[in-house]
Write an enzyme that holds these catalytic residues in place. Sequence first.
Site, PDB file in Angstrom:
ATOM      1  N   GLY A 360       0.997  -1.241  -0.226  1.00 27.82           N
ATOM      2  CA  GLY A 360      -0.057  -0.099   0.066  1.00 27.82           C
ATOM      3  C   GLY A 360       0.879   1.383   0.059  1.00 27.82           C
ATOM      4  O   GLY A 360       2.026   1.080   0.091  1.00 27.82           O
ATOM      5  N   PRO A 361       0.066   2.363  -0.354  1.00 33.32           N
ATOM      6  CA  PRO A 361       0.923   3.574  -0.231  1.00 33.32           C
ATOM      7  C   PRO A 361       1.498   4.001   1.140  1.00 33.32           C
ATOM      8  O   PRO A 361       1.058   3.373   2.004  1.00 33.32           O
ATOM      9  CB  PRO A 361      -0.395   4.627  -0.653  1.00 33.32           C
ATOM     10  CG  PRO A 361      -1.348   4.059  -0.423  1.00 33.32           C
ATOM     11  CD  PRO A 361      -1.068   2.637  -0.400  1.00 33.32           C
ATOM     12  N   LYS A 366       1.638   0.391   7.377  1.00 32.81           N
ATOM     13  CA  LYS A 366       2.197  -0.890   7.409  1.00 32.81           C
ATOM     14  C   LYS A 366       3.271  -1.154   8.472  1.00 32.81           C
ATOM     15  O   LYS A 366       3.297  -2.160   8.965  1.00 32.81           O
ATOM     16  CB  LYS A 366       2.917  -0.966   6.021  1.00 32.81           C
ATOM     17  CG  LYS A 366       1.870  -0.720   5.047  1.00 32.81           C
ATOM     18  CD  LYS A 366       2.417  -0.826   3.385  1.00 32.81           C
ATOM     19  CE  LYS A 366       3.492   0.206   3.124  1.00 32.81           C
ATOM     20  NZ  LYS A 366       3.226   1.691   2.957  1.00 32.81           N
ATOM     21  N   SER A 683      -5.943   4.016 -18.138  1.00 35.76           N
ATOM     22  CA  SER A 683      -7.197   4.235 -17.337  1.00 35.76           C
ATOM     23  C   SER A 683      -7.819   5.337 -17.851  1.00 35.76           C
ATOM     24  O   SER A 683      -8.933   5.644 -17.689  1.00 35.76           O
ATOM     25  CB  SER A 683      -7.473   3.828 -16.002  1.00 35.76           C
ATOM     26  OG  SER A 683      -6.588   5.144 -15.532  1.00 35.76           O
ATOM     27  N   LYS A 726      -9.606   6.180  -6.562  1.00 37.57           N
ATOM     28  CA  LYS A 726     -10.290   7.132  -7.507  1.00 37.57           C
ATOM     29  C   LYS A 726     -11.630   7.274  -7.013  1.00 37.57           C
ATOM     30  O   LYS A 726     -11.846   8.710  -7.368  1.00 37.57           O
ATOM     31  CB  LYS A 726     -10.475   6.200  -8.860  1.00 37.57           C
ATOM     32  CG  LYS A 726      -9.039   5.997  -9.328  1.00 37.57           C
ATOM     33  CD  LYS A 726      -9.230   5.297 -10.787  1.00 37.57           C
ATOM     34  CE  LYS A 726      -7.661   5.260 -11.441  1.00 37.57           C
ATOM     35  NZ  LYS A 726      -7.703   4.221 -12.402  1.00 37.57           N
TER      36      LYS A 726
HETATM   37  P1  ADP Z   1       3.892   2.968   6.309  1.00 41.37           P
HETATM   38  O1  ADP Z   1       4.815   2.049   7.172  1.00 41.37           O
HETATM   39  O2  ADP Z   1       2.674   2.339   5.670  1.00 41.37           O
HETATM   40  O3  ADP Z   1       4.614   3.868   5.523  1.00 41.37           O
HETATM   41  P2  ADP Z   1       3.706   4.045   9.054  1.00 41.37           P
HETATM   42  O4  ADP Z   1       3.690   2.517   9.745  1.00 41.37           O
HETATM   43  O5  ADP Z   1       4.957   4.608   9.126  1.00 41.37           O
HETATM   44  O6  ADP Z   1       3.245   3.793   7.533  1.00 41.37           O
HETATM   45  O7  ADP Z   1       2.772   4.760   9.727  1.00 41.37           O
HETATM   46  C1  ADP Z   1       2.570   6.322   9.819  1.00 41.37           C
HETATM   47  C2  ADP Z   1       1.867   6.709  10.856  1.00 41.37           C
HETATM   48  O8  ADP Z   1       0.632   6.782  10.784  1.00 41.37           O
HETATM   49  C3  ADP Z   1       2.176   5.871  12.229  1.00 41.37           C
HETATM   50  O9  ADP Z   1       2.836   6.702  13.196  1.00 41.37           O
HETATM   51  C4  ADP Z   1       1.135   5.015  12.495  1.00 41.37           C
HETATM   52  O10 ADP Z   1       0.935   4.628  13.666  1.00 41.37           O
HETATM   53  C5  ADP Z   1       0.103   5.934  11.907  1.00 41.37           C
HETATM   54  N1  ADP Z   1      -0.996   5.319  11.528  1.00 41.37           N
HETATM   55  C6  ADP Z   1      -1.237   4.553  10.071  1.00 41.37           C
HETATM   56  N2  ADP Z   1      -2.314   4.004  10.047  1.00 41.37           N
HETATM   57  C7  ADP Z   1      -2.842   3.982  11.140  1.00 41.37           C
HETATM   58  C8  ADP Z   1      -4.337   3.266  11.691  1.00 41.37           C
HETATM   59  N3  ADP Z   1      -4.831   2.570  10.813  1.00 41.37           N
HETATM   60  N4  ADP Z   1      -4.583   3.642  13.041  1.00 41.37           N
HETATM   61  C9  ADP Z   1      -3.834   4.438  13.693  1.00 41.37           C
HETATM   62  N5  ADP Z   1      -2.462   4.767  13.338  1.00 41.37           N
HETATM   63  C10 ADP Z   1      -2.451   4.792  11.902  1.00 41.37           C
END
Ligand code: ADP
Length: 816
Positions: A360-361, A366, A683, A726
Amino acid sequence: MAEGKKVIKKQILPLLPLRGLTVFPYMILHFDVGRTKSIKALEEAMINNQLIFLVSQKDVQIDDPQEEDVYRVGTISRVKQLLKLPGDTIRVLVEGLSRAEITEITQTEPFIMSEVMEKISLEPVYDEVEMEAIIRKVHAVFEEYFQLSNKISPDTMVSLMAIEDPGQLADVIAANIILKQESKQEILNEFDPKARLEQLIVILSKEIEILEVEKSISARVKKQIDKNQREYYLREQLKAIQSELGDKDGITAEVEEYKEKIAKAALPEEVEKKALKEVDRLLKMPAGSAEGSVVRNYLDWILDLPWDKTTEERFDLKQAEEILDADHYGLEKVKERILEYLAIRQLAKDIKGPILCLAGPPGVGKTSIAKSIAKALNRNYVRMSLGGVRDEAEIRGHRRTYVGSMPGRIINALKQAGSKNALILLDEIDKMSSDFRGDPAAAMLEVLDAEQNYAFRDHYLEVPFDLSQILFLTTANNLDTIPRPLLDRMEVLHIPGYTEEEKVNIATKYLLPKQMEKHGLSKNNLKLDEKVIRDIINYYTREAGVRNLEREIANICRKAARILITNNQKSVTINSRNLEKYLGIKKYRYDMANEKDEVGIATGLAWTPVGGDTLFIEVNVMEGSGKVELTGHLGDVMKESARAAISYIRSKAEDLGIDKDFHKKLDIHIHVPEGATPKDGPSAGITMATALVSALSEVPVRKNVAMTGEITLRGRVLAIGGLKEKALAAYRAGIYTIIVPMDNKKDLDEIPENIRKKVKFVLAEHMDTVLKTALNDKQKRKNLYDIKDKGNDQIQQSSLEHVSTGIKSNLPTIEQ
Ligand code: ADP
């Protein structure tokens, strides 16, 4: 010996017996007197002319000596001073006057009185030469004695040598040298000076002999001591030098220590053998060799790895679920998958963990959900970033023959994890690339392959490590760049971007409380409502995830904290009006729907890594010779879709009410604004076709219809990706009708409920449906054209009941 004329002088004097002391004439000395009898004798002496007879006791132990206990010869002395000391003791200073012999004890109580007899020679009767010879001899012997004994000060020595009277010389020397009491008494007994001197020579010579022996003994002893000391000192120095050089003794101790550690580490047999072999090598190496440190480094690595250490896993589903929910909002698919895995683990203990790939973005959580999963399962967590890894050796280590070689990242991660059932997050597995140094993906394949990874071999370590209990999790932004075999090993869980609604929830329930706590703010300190959160989401961030949202919230917290402190305020309230004061002017605005229906402009939808966006396609037609121009930084695929759209229109020109020779008479310019951003992908096909048809037929496009779909030459509409993003973009732009390919019908479920409620999804299989929906013919009745409904083209009701297609005739009209 010649007897000269002598006077015998007798007198009765108090007697003081001396213990361990012999007093000679000419001698001045003081001693302490404690015995009552002696004190009384002293008192008596003081009453009379201060004269007292001092005579030595034969045995110092006797307290109350009788006549037979004292020598016969003593010294008549003058008491020069008495000093009373504490405790009935008297210090007395006496001067020896002349030797005398006891003739009779006249009284024994309360003190001894004795009659003593002096023999005073009236003239010297010696042969002068002989006397001189004796004196010289005495001098020589005494000097020798002086040299050896070093108990006599040089001053005393000089003054002694100056004494001329033979008798006095003998007495003074005898008084000054250290002698046994008997020897001293022998000299004292001698009334005749010459005999006394001769006696002295004998005694001194004997003393010299003794001193010489003593000296040689002490020289020998000293030599021995010196030797010992020297050896000790050298040995200490040697030790220091050896330890500096890493001596053999040190190595032995080190080797013992390693052996002990190896025994304790519970290593697998093969590893233990290898480690012990290395230890032996260490022993054979020259001290301080470079290779030694390579071996040490290796052994340290082996001993640092968790060969046998595990953490106790949590199997309690309920608890695990609570932990997952406490940390993250939504992300249901991921959470469910983990709980399923947990459930299966309970039924089949040995099941291999799935290798999940969270795709995912950025900023969708993640990484942070991975951490939370580790917590829920009670496994240690280690994140290992694979972004930019291009060398196989980074994964698998360098062989030890390389200088400065090290284990690879997997082994590093294990050391960090400290347990062999840790959760290792392989972050950004899609950013790994390969070059001439070998393919890291191939090494990863081995790591992730449950059939092979129970014996993962790092080049540096050389011995296998069992990775089968490790739970691997990977993350990726883009699955396309992951090598196929690697992707096949993983179970992909898509985490699409969040909707505004979801972001609001995440922000209010998770991000805001988290940041407030981090910044030491309480609920009362900072007041900001949902509207503000929405504004931050819409005007200060443009992302699929919530990373920037979190950053902006942190920003607000920081500023609020500062205001609280500097203005001494109790609380800070933030609302839509003062938000700019905190975050600066708005960074983004969303493209909103067109103001009115226009000819030649259609609204498409695009997917970008930071979420979906609207995309306007403009078409101009002018008289010309059939040239087609495409501008706006379009990629090849997009250009091809434009040509496909034109071909389709040409083949259907008549049906569409377009001059069939338009391709000869008109020039066409297709432009996609915001030219700086590269755009590509198929698309936008149906959007281009719609804009073209509109421009050529002069029928305006409805401003509140957005679309996405690939077009074929026959006008078929093909499936696209990223539907959720989208749809969110269209919704944000205020567009509530979205045309999507029929093939994407299954994806509608992914779209959040609140959006599905408000948005009408038109499922199209063919361009006809698209045009029916998108073109607004009401404004251009004269250009009325007929679109034949092919039957298979239908405006589908979306999966939601309340959305009606709104098609009333065979001409597209849409309820608004
Ligand atoms: P990624 O690894 O997908 O790039 P991160 O894990 O670094 O993203 O997430 C960025 C921030 O957003 C973190 O502080 C995370 O705890 C918060 N966050 C992202 N999604 C959620 C969620 N569904 N609920 C609570 N906090 C979230």
